[in-house]
Design a protein around this motif. Structure first.
Motif, PDB file in Angstrom:
ATOM      1  N   LEU A 379      -0.484  31.575  -5.564  1.00 37.50           N
ATOM      2  CA  LEU A 379       0.045  32.916  -5.831  1.00 37.50           C
ATOM      3  C   LEU A 379       1.005  32.906  -7.018  1.00 37.50           C
ATOM      4  CD1 LEU A 379       0.383  35.886  -5.029  1.00 37.50           C
ATOM      5  CD2 LEU A 379       2.176  35.165  -3.435  1.00 37.50           C
ATOM      6  N   ILE A 380       1.937  31.953  -7.028  1.00 36.02           N
ATOM      7  CA  ILE A 380       2.924  31.891  -8.118  1.00 36.02           C
ATOM      8  C   ILE A 380       2.237  31.622  -9.451  1.00 36.02           C
ATOM      9  CG2 ILE A 380       4.877  30.574  -9.016  1.00 36.02           C
ATOM     10  CD1 ILE A 380       5.743  30.112  -6.099  1.00 36.02           C
ATOM     11  N   SER A 381       1.315  30.666  -9.469  1.00 32.75           N
ATOM     12  CA  SER A 381       0.622  30.318 -10.713  1.00 32.75           C
ATOM     13  C   SER A 381      -0.215  31.483 -11.221  1.00 32.75           C
ATOM     14  CB  SER A 381      -0.262  29.088 -10.486  1.00 32.75           C
ATOM     15  OG  SER A 381       0.492  27.996 -10.024  1.00 32.75           O
ATOM     16  N   ALA A 382      -0.907  32.167 -10.314  1.00 31.83           N
ATOM     17  CA  ALA A 382      -1.752  33.292 -10.719  1.00 31.83           C
ATOM     18  C   ALA A 382      -0.912  34.441 -11.273  1.00 31.83           C
ATOM     19  CB  ALA A 382      -2.596  33.759  -9.538  1.00 31.83           C
ATOM     20  N   VAL A 383       0.206  34.766 -10.606  1.00 28.61           N
ATOM     21  CA  VAL A 383       1.067  35.848 -11.080  1.00 28.61           C
ATOM     22  C   VAL A 383       1.641  35.517 -12.457  1.00 28.61           C
ATOM     23  CG1 VAL A 383       3.250  37.039 -10.657  1.00 28.61           C
ATOM     24  CG2 VAL A 383       1.638  36.702  -8.778  1.00 28.61           C
ATOM     25  N   MET A 384       2.067  34.276 -12.655  1.00 27.12           N
ATOM     26  CA  MET A 384       2.613  33.872 -13.955  1.00 27.12           C
ATOM     27  C   MET A 384       1.555  33.969 -15.049  1.00 27.12           C
ATOM     28  SD  MET A 384       4.923  30.555 -12.840  1.00 27.12           S
ATOM     29  CE  MET A 384       5.339  30.179 -14.544  1.00 27.12           C
ATOM     30  N   ALA A 412      -8.719  40.240  -9.763  1.00 28.36           N
ATOM     31  CA  ALA A 412      -9.910  40.186  -8.919  1.00 28.36           C
ATOM     32  C   ALA A 412     -10.584  38.826  -9.008  1.00 28.36           C
ATOM     33  CB  ALA A 412     -10.886  41.290  -9.331  1.00 28.36           C
ATOM     34  N   ILE A 413     -10.672  38.271 -10.215  1.00 27.26           N
ATOM     35  CA  ILE A 413     -11.321  36.958 -10.390  1.00 27.26           C
ATOM     36  C   ILE A 413     -10.546  35.875  -9.656  1.00 27.26           C
ATOM     37  CG2 ILE A 413     -11.945  35.186 -12.062  1.00 27.26           C
ATOM     38  CD1 ILE A 413     -13.793  37.569 -12.047  1.00 27.26           C
ATOM     39  N   TYR A 414      -9.233  35.839  -9.820  1.00 30.05           N
ATOM     40  CA  TYR A 414      -8.430  34.822  -9.145  1.00 30.05           C
ATOM     41  C   TYR A 414      -8.455  35.017  -7.631  1.00 30.05           C
ATOM     42  CZ  TYR A 414      -6.430  32.669 -13.316  1.00 30.05           C
ATOM     43  OH  TYR A 414      -6.263  31.954 -14.479  1.00 30.05           O
ATOM     44  N   GLY A 415      -8.500  36.268  -7.195  1.00 26.53           N
ATOM     45  CA  GLY A 415      -8.587  36.521  -5.756  1.00 26.53           C
ATOM     46  C   GLY A 415      -9.900  36.024  -5.175  1.00 26.53           C
ATOM     47  N   LEU A 421     -12.103  29.056  -2.227  1.00 24.46           N
ATOM     48  CA  LEU A 421     -11.413  27.807  -1.925  1.00 24.46           C
ATOM     49  C   LEU A 421     -11.081  27.690  -0.445  1.00 24.46           C
ATOM     50  CD1 LEU A 421      -8.914  27.600  -4.919  1.00 24.46           C
ATOM     51  CD2 LEU A 421     -10.912  26.161  -4.556  1.00 24.46           C
ATOM     52  N   CYS A 422     -10.726  28.798   0.169  1.00 24.85           N
ATOM     53  CA  CYS A 422     -10.275  28.775   1.560  1.00 24.85           C
ATOM     54  C   CYS A 422     -11.415  28.898   2.557  1.00 24.85           C
ATOM     55  CB  CYS A 422      -9.262  29.890   1.802  1.00 24.85           C
ATOM     56  SG  CYS A 422      -7.745  29.703   0.854  1.00 24.85           S
ATOM     57  N   VAL A 423     -12.463  29.609   2.187  1.00 27.98           N
ATOM     58  CA  VAL A 423     -13.592  29.815   3.089  1.00 27.98           C
ATOM     59  C   VAL A 423     -14.776  29.038   2.527  1.00 27.98           C
ATOM     60  CG1 VAL A 423     -14.977  31.524   4.313  1.00 27.98           C
ATOM     61  CG2 VAL A 423     -12.679  32.119   3.535  1.00 27.98           C
ATOM     62  N   SER A 424     -14.815  27.747   2.839  1.00 25.63           N
ATOM     63  CA  SER A 424     -15.829  26.874   2.256  1.00 25.63           C
ATOM     64  C   SER A 424     -17.232  27.265   2.676  1.00 25.63           C
ATOM     65  CB  SER A 424     -15.551  25.419   2.652  1.00 25.63           C
ATOM     66  OG  SER A 424     -15.529  25.280   4.055  1.00 25.63           O
ATOM     67  N   THR A 425     -17.395  27.833   3.879  1.00 24.53           N
ATOM     68  CA  THR A 425     -18.729  28.175   4.357  1.00 24.53           C
ATOM     69  C   THR A 425     -19.340  29.335   3.571  1.00 24.53           C
ATOM     70  OG1 THR A 425     -17.723  29.604   6.046  1.00 24.53           O
ATOM     71  CG2 THR A 425     -18.294  27.336   6.684  1.00 24.53           C
ATOM     72  N   LEU A 426     -18.478  30.164   2.943  1.00 22.64           N
ATOM     73  CA  LEU A 426     -18.973  31.305   2.175  1.00 22.64           C
ATOM     74  C   LEU A 426     -18.841  31.097   0.673  1.00 22.64           C
ATOM     75  CD1 LEU A 426     -17.498  34.260   4.285  1.00 22.64           C
ATOM     76  CD2 LEU A 426     -19.792  33.294   4.393  1.00 22.64           C
ATOM     77  N   LEU A 434     -20.729  36.489  -7.521  1.00 19.35           N
ATOM     78  CA  LEU A 434     -19.868  36.638  -8.691  1.00 19.35           C
ATOM     79  C   LEU A 434     -20.651  36.394  -9.976  1.00 19.35           C
ATOM     80  CD1 LEU A 434     -16.992  37.139  -9.695  1.00 19.35           C
ATOM     81  CD2 LEU A 434     -16.558  34.690  -9.495  1.00 19.35           C
ATOM     82  N   ILE A 435     -21.468  35.346  -9.981  1.00 17.96           N
ATOM     83  CA  ILE A 435     -22.287  35.055 -11.165  1.00 17.96           C
ATOM     84  C   ILE A 435     -23.294  36.181 -11.402  1.00 17.96           C
ATOM     85  CG2 ILE A 435     -23.983  33.467 -12.140  1.00 17.96           C
ATOM     86  CD1 ILE A 435     -22.546  31.221 -10.681  1.00 17.96           C
ATOM     87  N   PHE A 436     -23.878  36.700 -10.326  1.00 15.34           N
ATOM     88  CA  PHE A 436     -24.815  37.813 -10.449  1.00 15.34           C
ATOM     89  C   PHE A 436     -24.132  39.018 -11.077  1.00 15.34           C
ATOM     90  CE2 PHE A 436     -26.740  41.703  -8.801  1.00 15.34           C
ATOM     91  CZ  PHE A 436     -28.082  41.517  -9.120  1.00 15.34           C
ATOM     92  N   SER A 437     -22.902  39.302 -10.629  1.00 14.94           N
ATOM     93  CA  SER A 437     -22.160  40.428 -11.178  1.00 14.94           C
ATOM     94  C   SER A 437     -21.848  40.205 -12.658  1.00 14.94           C
ATOM     95  CB  SER A 437     -20.856  40.641 -10.398  1.00 14.94           C
ATOM     96  OG  SER A 437     -21.127  40.882  -9.036  1.00 14.94           O
TER      97      SER A 437
END
Length: 454
Positions: A379-384, A412-415, A421-426, A434-437
């Motif tokens: 969060l800190i790195s993304a906001v900076m 949106a991209i970082y989110g 990263l957190c939901v490895s199954t998805l 994302l690539i399709f978009s």
């Protein structure tokens, strides 16, 4: 070759500076993206190096604290150690409290456990005339034992002490403590370890229950636990009447006792073939000193739990860097689309500085995650990073609205990357969408470019 357009307001000694065509700039942007990925690769190697150091420190802490543990027992032996007698029943309860030990910025996951064993022996399992003293034993590496335990048998409480041969906990008892009927016993002791805790119940009728406060857990054993649950408050698992025929990991040549093992992460169980000894004595007329084959149960044999770290901070950083090319290309695509559709010129130097900020994001993520948890660091790195790029685009484009649009896109991209990263199954599904978009957006942009150049 396409003619170059001039940029109003940009001059060099009174002469207008020619503007790159869109095709030329797009080619340079692609080459710049490749160069920036080399920088991201350097941070990737740095993350691997830091992870290796972290694992080394974790192993050192674990070895000093206590490594994986396998507990076998209980059993009764006579004073000559010529017989091992298992109880009729054994019920084992383990309450495991997971802890984190820190050393500088690194840490190791360890645990303490309270072990309770109870059950019964049959009447006089070893006749009075064969031994004046019996030994109640629980086999466990002495490095995993915390202090002494207690044994209650025949209405008498006796201390459980570490064996002088280092093979576990033991207590000396007299045969008169064994009643004519079944004799109940209960033993309690404390232990510590890391990575995993396994049990090999010694009785054919047995039960094993393990509770703990960890949520990163894996249940192990030749048979599945009949009840197992992992929740916010921890885990619980229960096995009933599991097989005691655990495969022997290794056998060493027969040696006379006493024998002190130098092996690591093993539990020693002595066996002696008394029938063969009696036959030999009958043939030769000589009494032989019994020797013992000592099979070793490796840590991980039996039934129990294994503590897993899941995905730690370093692994998440490494995984995040794998998406760096996607973030860089999509960000450049968004900025380039802004340039083309609004006819604002953005110099290549600006693309380089924006890309450099995107790469520095991973350096910030790596360094901050060593001090805080990964979520806060991300969060800190993304906001900076997003804030810096938005402020810079505001100055370059002279438009707060365009800078805000690009900031929303970056958010949106970082989110999305954080979710992957957190939901490895998805992760594969989200990445594919994302690539399709991105491809769909590129198609839309290409149509706009054709209309713009027409």
């Amino acid at each position: 070759m396409e003619s170059r357009e001039t940029i109003p307001g940009f001059t060099d000694g009174g002469k207008r500076v020619p503007r790159m065509s869109n095709k030329e700039k797009l080619l340079y942007i692609i080459l710049l993206s490749v160069a920036l990925m080399i920088g991201a690769g350097a941070i990737w190697l740095l993350a691997y190096d830091r992870e290796y150091v972290s694992e080394q420190v974790s192993r050192e802490i674990s070895s000093e604290w206590g490594e994986k543990a396998t507990i076998y027992g209980p059993i009764l032996t006579d004073e000559q150690n010529s017989r091992n007698v298992v109880p009729k029943t054994v019920n084992i309860e383990a309450n495991v409290n997971s802890l984190t030990l820190d050393r500088n910025i690194y840490h190791a996951e360890v645990y303490k456990a309270d072990i309770k064993m109870s059950g019964s022996f049959t009447a006089q399992p070893i006749p009075d005339d064969t031994a004046k003293t019996l030994t109640f034993e629980v086999r466990i590496d002495k490095r995993n034992v915390i202090g002494n335990g207690t044994l209650t048998i025949g209405g008498k409480t006796i201390p459980l002490e570490v064996s002088p041969y280092g093979s576990g906990l033991q207590a000396k008892i007299t045969p008169d403590l064994l009643a004519d009927g079944e004799t109940a016993y209960s033993a309690q002791f404390k232990m510590r370890g890391s990575a995993g805790l396994w049990f090999i119940p010694s009785a054919e009728s047995n039960s094993l229950t393990i509770n703990g406060n960890s949520q990163s857990i894996a249940f192990r054993g030749p048979q599945l636990a009949i009840d197992r649950e992992v929740g916010e408050n921890g885990f619980t698992a229960k096995w009933l009447n599991v097989s005691t025929d655990v495969e022997i990991y290794e056998e060493v040549p027969s040696v006379p006792l006493p024998y002190e093992s130098e092996q690591i992460d093993t539990v020693l169980v002595e066996h002696v073939d008394t029938v063969a000894i009696a036959e030999t004595e009958a043939k030769t007329g000589q009494v032989e000193e019994p020797t013992y084959e000592i099979p070793m149960y490796a840590a991980g044999d039996g039934y129990g739990v294994e503590f897993v770290d899941g995905i730690d901070g370093y692994r998440k950083v490494v995984r995040a860097i794998k998406y760096a090319y996607l973030i860089i290309l999509l960000t450049f695509a968004a900025v380039f689309a802004t340039e083309v559709l609004t006819r604002h010129n953005i110099p290549l130097l600006s693309y380089f500085l924006i890309g450099a900020a995107l790469v520095v994001f991973y350096s910030l993520l790596l360094s901050i995650s060593e001090q805080l948890n990964f979520d806060c660091a991300y969060l800190i790195s993304a906001v900076m990073t997003i804030g810096l790029i938005c402020i810079y685009l505001r100055a370059v484009l002279q438009s707060r609205q365009l800078a805000l649009y690009n900031g929303v896109f970056l958010t949106a991209i970082y989110g999305i990357c954080y979710v992957m990263l957190c939901v490895s199954t998805l992760a594969l599904l989200i990445g594919s969408l994302l690539i399709f978009s991105a491809i769909a957006a590129a198609m839309y942009l290409s149509v706009k470019l054709r209309k713009h150049n027409a």
